[in-house]
Design a protein around this motif. Structure first.
Motif, PDB file in Angstrom:
ATOM      1  N   GLY A  27       0.821  -1.211   0.000  1.00 29.73           N
ATOM      2  CA  GLY A  27       0.000   0.000   0.000  1.00 29.73           C
ATOM      3  C   GLY A  27       0.850   1.254   0.000  1.00 29.73           C
ATOM      4  N   SER A  28       0.412   2.274  -0.740  1.00 35.16           N
ATOM      5  CA  SER A  28       1.209   3.502  -0.897  1.00 35.16           C
ATOM      6  C   SER A  28       1.509   4.169   0.437  1.00 35.16           C
ATOM      7  N   ALA A  29       0.512   4.292   1.299  1.00 37.23           N
ATOM      8  CA  ALA A  29       0.714   4.979   2.583  1.00 37.23           C
ATOM      9  C   ALA A  29       1.678   4.207   3.476  1.00 37.23           C
ATOM     10  N   THR A  30       1.663   2.888   3.362  1.00 36.26           N
ATOM     11  CA  THR A  30       2.568   2.054   4.166  1.00 36.26           C
ATOM     12  C   THR A  30       4.019   2.335   3.783  1.00 36.26           C
ATOM     13  N   TYR A  31       4.307   2.282   2.486  1.00 32.05           N
ATOM     14  CA  TYR A  31       5.679   2.537   2.021  1.00 32.05           C
ATOM     15  C   TYR A  31       6.126   3.962   2.333  1.00 32.05           C
ATOM     16  N   ILE A  32       5.237   4.932   2.082  1.00 32.63           N
ATOM     17  CA  ILE A  32       5.591   6.332   2.337  1.00 32.63           C
ATOM     18  C   ILE A  32       5.926   6.522   3.819  1.00 32.63           C
ATOM     19  N   ALA A  33       5.098   5.965   4.697  1.00 28.61           N
ATOM     20  CA  ALA A  33       5.299   6.142   6.141  1.00 28.61           C
ATOM     21  C   ALA A  33       6.598   5.496   6.614  1.00 28.61           C
ATOM     22  N   TRP A  34       6.872   4.281   6.152  1.00 23.96           N
ATOM     23  CA  TRP A  34       8.105   3.605   6.563  1.00 23.96           C
ATOM     24  C   TRP A  34       9.331   4.406   6.125  1.00 23.96           C
ATOM     25  N   PRO A  42       5.758  13.532  14.026  1.00 22.15           N
ATOM     26  CA  PRO A  42       4.974  12.342  13.705  1.00 22.15           C
ATOM     27  C   PRO A  42       4.618  12.268  12.217  1.00 22.15           C
ATOM     28  N   ILE A  43       4.312  11.069  11.796  1.00 19.92           N
ATOM     29  CA  ILE A  43       3.674  10.850  10.494  1.00 19.92           C
ATOM     30  C   ILE A  43       2.186  10.667  10.784  1.00 19.92           C
ATOM     31  N   GLU A  51     -10.739  -5.643   8.843  1.00 17.48           N
ATOM     32  CA  GLU A  51     -10.491  -6.326  10.124  1.00 17.48           C
ATOM     33  C   GLU A  51      -9.336  -7.312  10.000  1.00 17.48           C
ATOM     34  N   ASP A  52      -8.986  -7.683   8.755  1.00 16.48           N
ATOM     35  CA  ASP A  52      -7.946  -8.684   8.520  1.00 16.48           C
ATOM     36  C   ASP A  52      -6.532  -8.111   8.583  1.00 16.48           C
ATOM     37  N   PHE A  53      -6.399  -6.782   8.681  1.00 14.18           N
ATOM     38  CA  PHE A  53      -5.061  -6.169   8.694  1.00 14.18           C
ATOM     39  C   PHE A  53      -4.392  -6.472  10.033  1.00 14.18           C
ATOM     40  N   PRO A  54      -3.178  -7.024  10.024  1.00 14.59           N
ATOM     41  CA  PRO A  54      -2.560  -7.500  11.267  1.00 14.59           C
ATOM     42  C   PRO A  54      -2.286  -6.379  12.271  1.00 14.59           C
ATOM     43  N   ASP A  55      -2.652  -6.625  13.512  1.00 19.53           N
ATOM     44  CA  ASP A  55      -2.405  -5.668  14.591  1.00 19.53           C
ATOM     45  C   ASP A  55      -0.905  -5.431  14.774  1.00 19.53           C
ATOM     46  N   SER A  56      -0.115  -6.477  14.510  1.00 18.88           N
ATOM     47  CA  SER A  56       1.341  -6.352  14.664  1.00 18.88           C
ATOM     48  C   SER A  56       1.904  -5.301  13.716  1.00 18.88           C
ATOM     49  N   GLU A  57       1.306  -5.175  12.527  1.00 13.36           N
ATOM     50  CA  GLU A  57       1.758  -4.178  11.554  1.00 13.36           C
ATOM     51  C   GLU A  57       1.455  -2.761  12.050  1.00 13.36           C
ATOM     52  N   LEU A  58       0.300  -2.595  12.652  1.00 19.71           N
ATOM     53  CA  LEU A  58      -0.080  -1.287  13.188  1.00 19.71           C
ATOM     54  C   LEU A  58       0.838  -0.898  14.340  1.00 19.71           C
ATOM     55  N   LYS A  59       1.168  -1.878  15.183  1.00 12.71           N
ATOM     56  CA  LYS A  59       2.068  -1.612  16.311  1.00 12.71           C
ATOM     57  C   LYS A  59       3.471  -1.249  15.820  1.00 12.71           C
ATOM     58  N   VAL A  66       4.400   6.712  13.770  1.00 13.13           N
ATOM     59  CA  VAL A  66       3.263   6.925  12.866  1.00 13.13           C
ATOM     60  C   VAL A  66       1.974   6.975  13.682  1.00 13.13           C
ATOM     61  N   ALA A  67       1.256   8.097  13.599  1.00 14.42           N
ATOM     62  CA  ALA A  67      -0.030   8.244  14.286  1.00 14.42           C
ATOM     63  C   ALA A  67      -1.124   7.621  13.418  1.00 14.42           C
ATOM     64  N   LEU A  68      -1.990   6.841  14.031  1.00 12.84           N
ATOM     65  CA  LEU A  68      -2.996   6.085  13.277  1.00 12.84           C
ATOM     66  C   LEU A  68      -4.420   6.581  13.522  1.00 12.84           C
ATOM     67  N   ASP A  69      -4.564   7.795  14.077  1.00  8.74           N
ATOM     68  CA  ASP A  69      -5.908   8.333  14.364  1.00  8.74           C
ATOM     69  C   ASP A  69      -6.763   8.429  13.102  1.00  8.74           C
TER      70      ASP A  69
END
Length: 307
Positions: A27-34, A42-43, A51-59, A66-69
């Protein structure tokens, strides 16, 4: 120095001549943020996941600042999924599957905590979604960068042209620049696109580097020659993350500093392609980045005596 990133957080499944990735995070936002998180915090992330997106990835993203609000989680739904296969030259690929899922009706919401961001990057989304983000910003960011693609030029050109009038930097690849402008020469194409609204234009040429256009100025940044390119997926977004990350860190949006930002972006992209997905850019250190930037300096540095 806050930076707001709007784009996709998704699952990819990639096949290249070097192997198969299996189902991985993309995903574009994932690569940009990393990429950008190496330079600025903050990013402020704006995206949508199932719901299938892994919680470990968000952590892992949270740990990088990276702020996830602004990341919407749709219960009982699936995240965006893309599958593709690259040809031997690694420049061409076939899309095998695209499942929009939660992205189909994505309506981004900019949280109050994100207001006042000085830098904004709009990943490759529908022009209508990009416009809705711009409309929600109470104070115009110091710099707005956007990415787009050939598909939106075909199905939503009028909306795309409206967004172009409101951004500072447009990023496209060479084929998209030619399509948008109707010009084969990239210099003529750039002149025409700059007349559509953006002050700066970046034309990405994959393994052949990137061009930066501003008024009558042109700057070229090479791509790092690498022994192995395992997966080009996300390289453009990683480039964008390095580019805007450097600008947000320095708060300098002059043409001269954008030249440096292009080199930083190219360096980050050169890491991305060395492994599948986000694996390589997750593990790099500031020392790795500094060493790679030094390689770029050596790559383009030369002495000359004019006769």
């Amino acid at each position: 120095m806050s930076l707001t990133v709007v784009g996709t957080m998704a699952f990819d499944e990639i096949e290249t001549p070097f192997g198969k990735s299996g189902k991985i995070i993309g995903g574009s936002a994932t690569y940009i943020a990393w990429a950008a998180s190496n330079f600025v915090k903050p990013i402020n992330q704006v995206s949508v996941i199932g719901e299938d997106f892994p919680d470990s990835e968000l952590k892992a993203l949270t740990a990088k600042g990276v702020a996830l609000d602004g990341v919407q989680v749709k219960k009982g739904e699936k995240s965006f999924y893309w599958s593709g296969k690259y040809h031997m030259d690694m420049n061409t690929r076939d899309s095998l599957a695209t499942e929009l899922n939660v992205l189909a009706d994505f309506q981004p919401v900019i949280p109050e905590s994100y207001q006042g961001s000085e830098f904004l990057i709009l990943g490759n989304l529908t022009p209508q979604v990009q416009m809705s983000v711009l409309d929600q910003m109470k104070v115009r960011p110091k710099l707005i960068v956007m990415d787009t693609m050939n598909f939106w030029m075909e199905v939503a050109l009028d909306d795309l042209l409206k967004v172009l009038k409101r951004v500072d930097v447009l990023m496209v690849n060479d084929g998209e620049a030619r399509q948008l402008s109707g010009e084969y020469s990239l210099v003529k194409a750039a002149r025409k696109i700059l007349s559509m609204g953006p002050r700066y234009l970046i034309i990405k040429k994959g393994e052949h580097g990137a061009l930066l256009f501003f008024e009558n100025h042109v700057f070229f940044a090479p791509a790092m020659p690498l022994d192995d390119v395992y997966d080009p997926t996300g390289a453009g977004d990683t480039f964008a993350g390095g580019f805007i990350g450097h600008l947000a860190k320095t708060k300098d949006i002059s043409f001269e500093n954008m030249k440096t930002a292009i080199i930083v972006g190219s360096a980050m992209a050169s890491f991305c392609v060395e492994k599948f997905g986000t694996e390589r850019i997750r593990e790099i250190s500031h020392e790795d980045i500094a060493a790679r930037l030094e390689q770029f300096v050596q790559l383009v540095n030369f002495d000359i005596d004019l006769v």
